[in-house]
Design an enzyme around this catalytic site. Structure first.
Site, PDB file in Angstrom:
ATOM      1  N   SER A 233      31.950  26.567  53.695  1.00 25.72           N
ATOM      2  CA  SER A 233      32.199  26.844  55.162  1.00 25.72           C
ATOM      3  C   SER A 233      32.655  28.471  55.431  1.00 25.72           C
ATOM      4  CB  SER A 233      33.309  25.900  55.749  1.00 25.72           C
ATOM      5  OG  SER A 233      33.595  26.538  57.024  1.00 25.72           O
TER       6      SER A 233
ATOM      7  N   TYR B 172      42.179  22.919  55.136  1.00 27.77           N
ATOM      8  CA  TYR B 172      40.804  23.211  55.224  1.00 27.77           C
ATOM      9  C   TYR B 172      40.045  24.386  54.439  1.00 27.77           C
ATOM     10  CZ  TYR B 172      35.856  22.820  56.906  1.00 27.77           C
ATOM     11  OH  TYR B 172      34.548  22.436  57.013  1.00 27.77           O
TER      12      TYR B 172
END
Length: 238
Positions: A142, A155
């Site tokens: 990501s 995350y």
């Protein structure tokens, strides 16, 4: 250009979102697809859609964060479905909050699923790619793995880790003609992003899963020694 017809792919988190879009895009190229996830009903419905495109499809239900379950399920898939040529590590979870406020179990669950899950599934599949002396490993990271934010410590840590794992793996396996590709998308209109209220899914405002799946297919079709680098796709090839 690589011929993908007749290859076998494993996609984790393949029941919905980017995983499902990638599975359907693969099927349109003649790739036989096995998908994994934790919701059997969703997996069954997706397998039916994949099969409707004229390829073989199957599923396995397991938690990528449990290595024993991963190994047993992949051994069973290999015996009943076939060995794999392509692995897409797509399964992931997310939650956001400050480091001090987030429950430690949530923090650990994110690391276990996103980072250790990628490691566990790759460890289970990699020997068959090495035996074939060819293959592709595609790891979904990501842009949060490139830059942290005030509420993304867990995350971002997991996705930074996926990038480091991928870079190291590339250096290990390129001698076996195995390509390792790291995907680093920003927000995609996936079910997870919509559940987290990151987007309403408006196609005029946010990337759709089908669009990014097309990019994955395009990368797989490149000559094996090709390399792409961008903010959203980093393909490290032999």
């Amino acid at each position: 250009m690589e011929n993908l017809n007749g290859k076998y792919a494993l996609i984790t988190g393949g029941g919905r979102g980017l995983g499902k879009a990638t599975a359907l895009a693969f099927a349109q190229e003649g790739i036989n697809v096995a998908i994994t996830g934790r919701n059997e009903a969703i997996l069954i419905d997706t397998v039916k859609e994949i099969e409707s495109l004229g390829v073989k499809a199957t599923y396995a239900t397991f938690d990528v964060a449990n290595y024993d379950d991963v190994k047993a399920a992949i051994d069973k898939l290999n015996a009943e479905f076939g060995t794999f040529d392509i692995l897409v590590n797509n399964a992931g979870i997310a939650a956001f909050g400050s480091l001090i406020d987030m429950d430690p179990k949530t923090w650990v669950d994110i690391i276990n699923t996103n980072l250790l899950g990628t490691y566990f599934v790759t460890k289970a599949v990699l020997p068959q790619l090495i035996a074939k002396n060819q293959g592709d490993v595609i790891n979904v990271s990501s842009t949060a793995g490139l830059n942290g934010a005030a509420t993304t410590s867990a995350y971002s840590a997991s996705k930074f880790g996926v990038i480091g794992l991928s870079d190291s793996l590339m250096r290990e396996v390129r001698k076996y003609n195995i390509r390792v590709c790291t995907l680093m998308p920003s927000t995609i209109a996936s079910d997870m992003s919509k559940d987290l209220k990151l987007t309403d899914g408006d196609p005029d405002k946010v990337l759709q899963p089908e669009d990014f799946a097309e990019l994955i297919v395009a990368n797989l079709k490149l000559p094996r020694r090709a390399m792409l680098k961008s903010a959203s796709l980093w393909s490290t090839n032999p």
